[in-house]
Design an enzyme around this catalytic site. Structure first.
Site, PDB file in Angstrom:
ATOM      1  N   ALA A  66       0.870  -1.170   0.000  1.00 10.32           N
ATOM      2  CA  ALA A  66       0.000   0.000   0.000  1.00 10.32           C
ATOM      3  C   ALA A  66       0.910   1.224   0.000  1.00 10.32           C
ATOM      4  O   ALA A  66       2.058   1.148   0.455  1.00 10.32           O
ATOM      5  CB  ALA A  66      -0.881  -0.014   1.235  1.00 10.32           C
ATOM      6  N   GLY A 112       0.242  -4.955   0.856  1.00 12.32           N
ATOM      7  CA  GLY A 112      -0.970  -4.992   0.038  1.00 12.32           C
ATOM      8  C   GLY A 112      -0.744  -5.643  -1.323  1.00 12.32           C
ATOM      9  O   GLY A 112      -1.679  -6.172  -1.917  1.00 12.32           O
ATOM     10  N   GLU A 115      -0.947  -9.229  -0.695  1.00 10.33           N
ATOM     11  CA  GLU A 115      -2.359  -9.497  -0.367  1.00 10.33           C
ATOM     12  C   GLU A 115      -3.204  -9.580  -1.642  1.00 10.33           C
ATOM     13  O   GLU A 115      -4.100 -10.418  -1.758  1.00 10.33           O
ATOM     14  CB  GLU A 115      -2.893  -8.425   0.584  1.00 10.33           C
ATOM     15  CG  GLU A 115      -2.283  -8.575   1.986  1.00 10.33           C
ATOM     16  CD  GLU A 115      -2.710  -7.471   2.937  1.00 10.33           C
ATOM     17  OE1 GLU A 115      -2.438  -6.289   2.626  1.00 10.33           O
ATOM     18  OE2 GLU A 115      -3.311  -7.776   3.980  1.00 10.33           O
ATOM     19  N   GLU A 135       4.173  -5.442   7.243  1.00 13.37           N
ATOM     20  CA  GLU A 135       3.382  -4.405   7.910  1.00 13.37           C
ATOM     21  C   GLU A 135       3.806  -4.132   9.350  1.00 13.37           C
ATOM     22  O   GLU A 135       3.816  -2.987   9.797  1.00 13.37           O
ATOM     23  CB  GLU A 135       1.879  -4.769   7.886  1.00 13.37           C
ATOM     24  CG  GLU A 135       1.191  -4.511   6.554  1.00 13.37           C
ATOM     25  CD  GLU A 135       1.307  -5.657   5.569  1.00 13.37           C
ATOM     26  OE1 GLU A 135       2.156  -6.540   5.768  1.00 13.37           O
ATOM     27  OE2 GLU A 135       0.540  -5.657   4.590  1.00 13.37           O
TER      28      GLU A 135
HETATM   29  N1  DAK Z   1       4.632   3.161  -0.795  1.00 11.80           N
HETATM   30  C1  DAK Z   1       5.059   4.326  -1.335  1.00 11.80           C
HETATM   31  N2  DAK Z   1       6.204   4.454  -2.028  1.00 11.80           N
HETATM   32  C2  DAK Z   1       6.962   3.362  -2.160  1.00 11.80           C
HETATM   33  C3  DAK Z   1       6.600   2.106  -1.601  1.00 11.80           C
HETATM   34  C4  DAK Z   1       5.366   2.038  -0.892  1.00 11.80           C
HETATM   35  N3  DAK Z   1       4.905   0.900  -0.374  1.00 11.80           N
HETATM   36  N4  DAK Z   1       7.570   1.222  -1.892  1.00 11.80           N
HETATM   37  C5  DAK Z   1       8.500   1.884  -2.607  1.00 11.80           C
HETATM   38  N5  DAK Z   1       8.144   3.166  -2.778  1.00 11.80           N
HETATM   39  C6  DAK Z   1       8.868   4.210  -3.478  1.00 11.80           C
HETATM   40  C7  DAK Z   1      10.075   4.681  -2.680  1.00 11.80           C
HETATM   41  O1  DAK Z   1       9.677   5.627  -1.715  1.00 11.80           O
HETATM   42  C8  DAK Z   1      10.936   5.269  -3.768  1.00 11.80           C
HETATM   43  O2  DAK Z   1      10.423   6.541  -4.096  1.00 11.80           O
HETATM   44  P1  DAK Z   1      11.416   7.829  -4.234  1.00 11.80           P
HETATM   45  O3  DAK Z   1      12.126   7.901  -2.941  1.00 11.80           O
HETATM   46  O4  DAK Z   1      12.294   7.458  -5.400  1.00 11.80           O
HETATM   47  O5  DAK Z   1      10.482   8.963  -4.520  1.00 11.80           O
HETATM   48  C9  DAK Z   1      10.670   4.359  -4.949  1.00 11.80           C
HETATM   49  O6  DAK Z   1       9.438   3.699  -4.682  1.00 11.80           O
HETATM   50  C10 DAK Z   1      11.750   3.309  -5.167  1.00 11.80           C
HETATM   51  O7  DAK Z   1      11.923   2.610  -3.913  1.00 11.80           O
HETATM   52  P2  DAK Z   1      13.347   2.393  -3.233  1.00 11.80           P
HETATM   53  O8  DAK Z   1      14.290   3.481  -3.608  1.00 11.80           O
HETATM   54  O9  DAK Z   1      13.096   2.160  -1.796  1.00 11.80           O
HETATM   55  O10 DAK Z   1      13.821   1.060  -3.965  1.00 11.80           O
HETATM   56  P3  DAK Z   1      14.821  -0.045  -3.373  1.00 11.80           P
HETATM   57  O11 DAK Z   1      15.134  -0.923  -4.527  1.00 11.80           O
HETATM   58  O12 DAK Z   1      15.943   0.577  -2.627  1.00 11.80           O
HETATM   59  O13 DAK Z   1      13.952  -0.868  -2.338  1.00 11.80           O
HETATM   60  C11 DAK Z   1      11.950  -1.994  -1.540  1.00 11.80           C
HETATM   61  C12 DAK Z   1      12.851  -1.646  -2.763  1.00 11.80           C
HETATM   62  C13 DAK Z   1      10.693  -2.672  -2.079  1.00 11.80           C
HETATM   63  C14 DAK Z   1      12.714  -3.003  -0.644  1.00 11.80           C
HETATM   64  C15 DAK Z   1      11.645  -0.725  -0.726  1.00 11.80           C
HETATM   65  O14 DAK Z   1      11.115   0.239  -1.662  1.00 11.80           O
HETATM   66  C16 DAK Z   1      10.656  -0.941   0.344  1.00 11.80           C
HETATM   67  O15 DAK Z   1      10.985  -1.473   1.408  1.00 11.80           O
HETATM   68  N6  DAK Z   1       9.402  -0.479   0.097  1.00 11.80           N
HETATM   69  C17 DAK Z   1       8.375  -0.495   1.110  1.00 11.80           C
HETATM   70  C18 DAK Z   1       7.867  -1.894   1.335  1.00 11.80           C
HETATM   71  C19 DAK Z   1       6.762  -1.853   2.323  1.00 11.80           C
HETATM   72  O16 DAK Z   1       6.984  -1.743   3.524  1.00 11.80           O
HETATM   73  N7  DAK Z   1       5.557  -1.815   1.814  1.00 11.80           N
HETATM   74  C20 DAK Z   1       4.381  -1.519   2.571  1.00 11.80           C
HETATM   75  C21 DAK Z   1       3.932  -2.746   3.285  1.00 11.80           C
HETATM   76  S1  DAK Z   1       2.649  -2.300   4.362  1.00 11.80           S
HETATM   77  C22 DAK Z   1      -4.507  -0.179   4.881  1.00 11.80           C
HETATM   78  C23 DAK Z   1      -4.590  -1.474   4.503  1.00 11.80           C
HETATM   79  C24 DAK Z   1      -3.472  -2.180   4.164  1.00 11.80           C
HETATM   80  C25 DAK Z   1      -2.244  -1.563   4.258  1.00 11.80           C
HETATM   81  C26 DAK Z   1      -2.161  -0.266   4.679  1.00 11.80           C
HETATM   82  C27 DAK Z   1      -3.265   0.443   4.993  1.00 11.80           C
HETATM   83  N8  DAK Z   1      -5.644   0.541   5.211  1.00 11.80           N
HETATM   84  C28 DAK Z   1      -6.931  -0.004   4.953  1.00 11.80           C
HETATM   85  C29 DAK Z   1      -5.589   1.885   5.632  1.00 11.80           C
HETATM   86  C30 DAK Z   1      -1.091  -2.302   3.863  1.00 11.80           C
HETATM   87  C31 DAK Z   1       0.114  -1.877   4.177  1.00 11.80           C
HETATM   88  C32 DAK Z   1       1.265  -2.352   3.471  1.00 11.80           C
HETATM   89  O17 DAK Z   1       1.232  -2.748   2.317  1.00 11.80           O
END
Ligand code: DAK
Length: 257
Positions: A66, A112, A115, A135
């Site tokens: 997400a 997400g 998911e 998460e």
């Molecule tokens: N959201 C927003 N931007 C993201 C992102 C994300 N999930 N994942 C990556 N990006 C963006 C980065 O911020 C970066 O943007 P800039 O800084 O260039 O502007 C760009 O994509 C490239 O990412 P990285 O520079 O970080 O790339 P790397 O190769 O170094 O790393 C990575 C890749 C996938 C390991 C890393 O990007 C990462 O850890 N990303 C986040 C993974 C993560 O934690 N995802 C979220 C999981 S929690 C909800 C229901 C469900 C959810 C939430 C709310 N509600 C009903 C309210 C679910 C939550 C989740 O999914």
């Protein structure tokens, strides 16, 4: 319809829906969820579509979760409301579509993103994919069905471990635990997914839709899956597709569905 964050194309009877925010690693924001909802409903209602493939743009990510920028400021009430809305409009929608949905997981499938892949009926991962539900590292839990579907696919023990450690696993490990059906080279991912789709298309759409419903019913509280199967089985008899399938067998030819 014009979409900003997704691409929709057609390959024969297959609708290919691509999440297209490669700079954000295809992170799911509200707008993308809403566009996916529209495209999926359009595919469901288009009789020329028999299978749907969901994939991500670029070679790095299916969906990296997400959109963290968007949900970082949500309150408790907003979180709950949006979780329900997202589950209804996208994740449960995918699971309950009458046409098989294949997730072609072409890179990171996190939060997400995983998911969504888990809500699909079949998952094919590229060899570079990494999957996880991180998460808890952000102070939340999976909110789009992940706690339920990961346990269904990989078992309770693996779900407990993957979710509490926020680990990312490579696609080969995902294959071993039953989280994905196949792992293929990234360059072959779409052709392999299309091959599976083509096999599905050889079969009766009504029978397929009935089978999806019967399989899913095992995971719905208070529903007897065996009873659903009996009803769904019975409903296949007398359909034109049943007549065609059985007649084709007896006439030693391929059925034409
Ligand atoms: N959201 C927003 N931007 C993201 C992102 C994300 N999930 N994942 C990556 N990006 C963006 C980065 O911020 C970066 O943007 P800039 O800084 O260039 O502007 C760009 O994509 C490239 O990412 P990285 O520079 O970080 O790339 P790397 O190769 O170094 O790393 C990575 C890749 C996938 C390991 C890393 O990007 C990462 O850890 N990303 C986040 C993974 C993560 O934690 N995802 C979220 C999981 S929690 C909800 C229901 C469900 C959810 C939430 C709310 N509600 C009903 C309210 C679910 C939550 C989740 O999914």
């Amino acid at each position: 319809m014009d979409y900003q964050n997704i691409l929709v194309s057609k390959n024969g009877a297959v609708s290919i829906i691509t999440i297209n925010r490669p700079k954000q690693l295809n992170a799911l924001n509200k707008q993308t969820i809403s566009e996916l909802n529209s495209a999926l409903l359009a595919a469901e209602n288009d009789s020329s579509v028999r299978v749907i493939i969901l994939t991500g743009s670029g070679e790095k990510a299916f969906i990296a979760g997400a959109d963290i920028k968007e949900f970082a400021s949500f309150s408790k009430e907003q979180g709950k409301a949006l979780s329900k809305e997202g589950q209804d409009n996208l994740f449960n929608l995918v699971e309950n579509l009458t046409k098989p949905v294949i997730a072609a997981v072409n890179g990171f499938a996190l939060g997400g993103g995983l998911e969504l892949a888990m809500a699909a009926h079949i998952r094919i991962a590229s060899d570079n994919a990494r999957l996880g539900l991180p998460e808890v590292s952000l102070g939340v839990i999976p909110g789009y069905g992940g706690t339920q579907r990961l346990a269904q696919l990989a078992g309770k023990g693996k779900a407990m471990e993957l979710i509490t450690t926020a680990s990312m696993i490579p696609s080969e490990e995902a294959l071993k635990i039953g989280l994905v059906n196949h792992v293929v080279n990234q360059e072959n991912l779409m052709s392999f997914s299309l091959k599976i789709a083509e096999k599905i298309i050889q079969n009766s759409p009504f029978a397929i839709q009935s089978a999806l419903k019967a399989i899913n019913s095992n995971y719905v509280d208070g529903v007897d899956g065996y009873k659903t199967e009996i009803d769904a089985f019975g409903n296949c008899f007398g359909t034109e597709e049943f007549v065609e399938g059985t007649t084709a067998f007896l006439e030693k030819r391929k059925a034409n569905f």
